[in-house]
Design a protein around this motif. Sequence first.
Motif: not given
Length: 698
Positions: A497-507, A579-585
């Motif tokens: 259930g954990s995608t890179i998106k959820e991992a970034v949110a945790l970070a 980069n993979l999550a499109n979160r270079t911001d």
Amino acid sequence: MIRDFLPISKADMEKRGWEQCDFIYITGDAYVDHHSFGPAIISRVLESHGFKVGIIPQPDWKDVNSIKILGTPRLGFLVSGGNMDTMVNHYTVAKKRRQQDAYSPGGVMGKRPDRATIVYCNLIRKAYKSSPIIIGGIEASLRRLGHYDYWSDSVKRSILLDSQADIISYGMGEHSIVEIAEALDSGLDVKDITFIDGTVYKTKDLSSVYDAVTLPSFDDILKSKKEFAQSFFIQYSNTDPYSGRRLVEKYKENEYVVQNPPSKPLTQTEMDRVYSLPFMRDYHPSYIEQGGIPAIEELKFSLTSNRGCFGGCSFCALTFHQGRIIQTRSHESILAEANHLIWDKDFKGYINDVGGPTANFRHTACAKQNTKGACVNKQCLYPKPCNNLKIDHSDYLGLLKKLRELPNVKKVFIRSGIRFDYLINDSDDTFMKELCEHHISGQLKVAPEHISDRVLDMMGKPKNSVYEEFIRKYKRTNEKIGKNQFVVPYLMSSHPGSTIKEAVALAEYLRDLGYMPEQVQDFYPTPSTISTCMYYTGLDPRTLQAVYTPKSPHEKAMQRALIQYRNPKNYELVVEALNLANRTDLIGFDKNCLIRPKHSVNHYKGKSDGRTNSGSRNSSKNSQNTKQMKNSRQDNAKSNNSKKSDAGVKTGVKAGMKSNVGLKSNTKVNNRNTSDRNKGGKSISVTRTVKNRSSKRK
């Protein structure tokens, strides 16, 4: 009854006047005669019923003579891989060999084989063709039927078949092992012992099997992941001793494995009796020169208060092994043990723990469980506490107060898992106050596991808002008593259930807290958990809906690195993940950024905690790995689409889709086996919580 260690040699047998053992117990652990160790409990229980039990700890599996040192047993062999699953004991989640074994002399690795239960049994069969073999412990208990094996990435048969054993005593084992022993002692052939709850046996036909539920055949679960998920959920739904049905799994036309319903839980009187047996409470003196047994260090001055857990975490195997019904010792039993240990020459005034799989569970979840068992299709705490759940810490509070008042006691710690979603719903704040005031020292370890509600849903854990409410209450409580104490959260990466998106949110969540965890655990797919079923099949067995699961070592490394994004060694992995999550911001100099741009990497300052990942990779390799992962996802989506009729659900799972051991162990070693809470295990089937973080995650 002689108060001494049980015989490990012929000389020991002669001291007791024995010519022959009734049972010989072969175990993958060194011999520790303490009730936190399964072989010790089972052997002492049998001894209390008049049986003569010898122990062969860690025999040389390359030498058949090593299992002959006590001669031929009158009734049979008992075999256990040890308190931990041997594969979890030997390998990290990355499948790298561990360097130490806390259950071996001096912590030396290599004293037992991989899949020790199977190896030992086959060794016995070479020397003793017809002796009955009964297997148990966490390793056998979680492999009693067809199961997914993470280490070989394959579906394996019941361990009963691969080991050539006759019976599995699964679960905690005290009831079933005595019934097996008495049946053998009465002259009954081991092949006719098919009627005992808490056992698994094999048979050539089903003529004597009644009222059974037939599982998909082994061939079916080999061919179809949907069939595997359905079979697993039938097993999961039949783990209760009151409502559980008999299960049958077919292998061939003349080969079936039958699982009888689970044994009934111990009454408090029975549990008190078990813990009052004459344990030596230490490792065998033959290990002194080798440095002793590390696993006993934390457990020697800890007290087991309960067993079982109604928490129902998806990654934990406790439901399959100890069950959801709480069993407790009386105050009198625990105080009697405490009064013994406080006068030990090595006692320094600190009781290390008073608990079990979950410290603050001291009674069944509701009155119904005492006679009808746990609900089959409903959890006690998830997604929110059941209306019938009894939330009351008064009994535990009374016990802790009595222990604090004992002579020589400076502090009574609680180091077992605290279920914070249970605690937060107690209308009486006394336990929270007492916990902060008396039972922690500077920090409290709890296991929220993640902050994404999607991932928490797959884990069977409460929403993140519940954890945040607990933190606020914890802070207010400490302010009231004038203490500055902290919470150390245990977090898990790469759970289904954990995608890179959820991992970034945790970070980002950790960034806002200003906290970088010292330890992060990748999800470890150990046998017989809902989460492992998700990992293998890509399906939630409860709903048969698709679940995204990170599987490639590189994606798992990226998710882990994001949680420890401040560690300079993780920089390249974090850049690639963003980069993979499109979160270079999140790459820049703004206060909300996780890391700085690469051109300023020399000025990047991060605190390393000593627990690093696989390290930096050059950018070309990162690019290649990213492409490979994208291709892998595309292939996975194509594969799913080609199997719509098999999965019965839509495929091509999007990043945000819902998704839920390890050896709680339950072991006080720093192994977060989502199993064996994995830790850790008991048996012939008794698995106490040797508090590994695997096993203690609440």
